[in-house]
Design a protein around this motif. Structure first.
Motif, mmCIF file in Angstrom:
data_model
loop_
_atom_site.group_PDB
_atom_site.id
_atom_site.type_symbol
_atom_site.label_atom_id
_atom_site.label_comp_id
_atom_site.label_asym_id
_atom_site.label_seq_id
_atom_site.Cartn_x
_atom_site.Cartn_y
_atom_site.Cartn_z
ATOM 1 N N GLN A 1 -0.131 -10.651 -3.273
ATOM 2 C CA GLN A 1 -0.963 -11.876 -3.029
ATOM 3 C C GLN A 1 -0.439 -12.619 -3.541
ATOM 4 O O GLN A 1 0.623 -12.038 -4.498
ATOM 5 N N ILE A 2 0.052 -13.830 -2.918
ATOM 6 C CA ILE A 2 0.723 -14.904 -4.219
ATOM 7 C C ILE A 2 -0.278 -15.639 -4.229
ATOM 8 O O ILE A 2 0.369 -16.983 -4.592
ATOM 9 N N ARG B 1 -7.829 -11.258 -4.406
ATOM 10 C CA ARG B 1 -8.892 -10.424 -3.855
ATOM 11 C C ARG B 1 -8.539 -9.414 -5.391
ATOM 12 O O ARG B 1 -7.349 -9.206 -5.847
ATOM 13 N N GLY B 2 -9.959 -8.549 -5.574
ATOM 14 C CA GLY B 2 -9.677 -7.655 -6.536
ATOM 15 C C GLY B 2 -9.250 -7.005 -8.260
ATOM 16 O O GLY B 2 -9.820 -9.179 -8.243
ATOM 17 N N THR B 3 -9.397 -7.178 -8.873
ATOM 18 C CA THR B 3 -9.329 -7.034 -10.220
ATOM 19 C C THR B 3 -8.329 -5.537 -10.221
ATOM 20 O O THR B 3 -7.749 -5.318 -11.864
ATOM 21 N N ALA B 4 -7.103 -5.457 -10.098
ATOM 22 C CA ALA B 4 -6.247 -4.603 -10.539
ATOM 23 C C ALA B 4 -5.581 -4.750 -10.914
ATOM 24 O O ALA B 4 -5.183 -3.567 -12.268
ATOM 25 N N VAL C 1 -0.900 -5.818 -3.726
ATOM 26 C CA VAL C 1 -0.293 -6.152 -4.815
ATOM 27 C C VAL C 1 -1.040 -6.697 -5.517
ATOM 28 O O VAL C 1 -0.999 -8.314 -5.158
ATOM 29 N N THR C 2 -0.931 -7.338 -6.384
ATOM 30 C CA THR C 2 -1.662 -8.480 -7.330
ATOM 31 C C THR C 2 -0.191 -8.728 -8.151
ATOM 32 O O THR C 2 -0.104 -7.803 -9.793
ATOM 33 N N PRO C 3 0.593 -9.407 -8.163
ATOM 34 C CA PRO C 3 1.469 -9.588 -9.409
ATOM 35 C C PRO C 3 1.123 -10.309 -10.888
ATOM 36 O O PRO C 3 -0.144 -11.714 -10.896
#
Length: 221
Positions: A136-137, A142-145, A210-212
């Motif tokens: 994700q950029i 989305r999400g709370t990783a 993947v959340t960076p």
């Protein structure tokens, strides 16, 4: 001959006068509304500030120490999720929650979707020309990783589910503002990407999302 006043009427008259005096001496205060109470709580709870305060001192060092190469984490998570969780995940997660892994994604961008606010890049990490992870950029993510990967963040530290959810979103917002907003958006395919972040790896996922927390994109080839 005048009849004596009825004792019952006299009693009612005394009660009425007493009530009137009592009401005139009282000030009726408005009851705080639920909205007002919530506003007070919101002003005290500031998830954006909380994330900003721990980002450089705790979040990034933790992920740098915990993260494994994406290909290794993915392979172990598919064969032994508990072992992958113990090594790359948050062992203090809630029992009914999926494992969230800290990962390093390095490879070539083979596809990019930058037309949506929820922009992503697909990265090939093993050189076979096919995407292995979707990163994700932003700006919408989305999400709370990121929150869920940290062993020093626990649900019981928060007043309620709403505060916990807002805290999770604050990580995405901070990463978007400080890191992802600086990334290029044009001509991404063929460039290299280097990412430190977090993701879940579950059965049936097309590509792990993947959340960076950190991200770099190389120059055009």
């Amino acid at each position: 001959m005048t009849k004596p006043a009825c004792p019952l009427k006299k009693s009612w008259l005394i009660l009425a006068l007493t009530a009137a005096v009592g009401l005139s001496a009282c000030k009726i205060l408005p009851t705080p509304s639920a909205q007002g109470a919530d506003s007070g709580n919101s002003s005290a709870f500031n998830p954006d500030k909380m994330v900003e305060e721990i980002w450089a001192s705790k979040v990034i060092p933790y992920l740098q120490q915990k993260a494994g190469p994406f290909a290794e984490v993915h392979a172990l998570a598919k064969t032994d999720p508990a072992a992958a969780g113990a090594k790359y995940g948050n062992p203090k997660k809630q029992a009914n929650s999926p494992w969230t892994f800290a990962v390093r994604v390095e490879g070539k961008i083979v596809a990019a979707n930058t037309q949506s606010r929820a922009a992503t890049i697909d990265v090939d990490v093993d050189g076979d020309g096919k995407a292995d992870a979707r990163v994700q950029i932003g700006p919408a993510m989305r999400g709370t990783a990121l929150r869920d990967s940290l062993d020093f963040v626990q649900f019981n530290d928060f007043t309620n589910q709403i505060d916990f959810a807002q805290f999770g979103k604050a990580f995405n917002a901070h990463a978007g503002k400080t890191v992802l907003s600086k990334l290029p958006r044009d001509g991404l395919e063929g460039r290299t990407a280097k990412v430190l972040g977090a993701c879940t790896i579950e059965g049936g996922q097309d590509l792990p999302l993947v959340t960076p927390a950190e991200a770099e994109i190389g120059p055009k080839p």
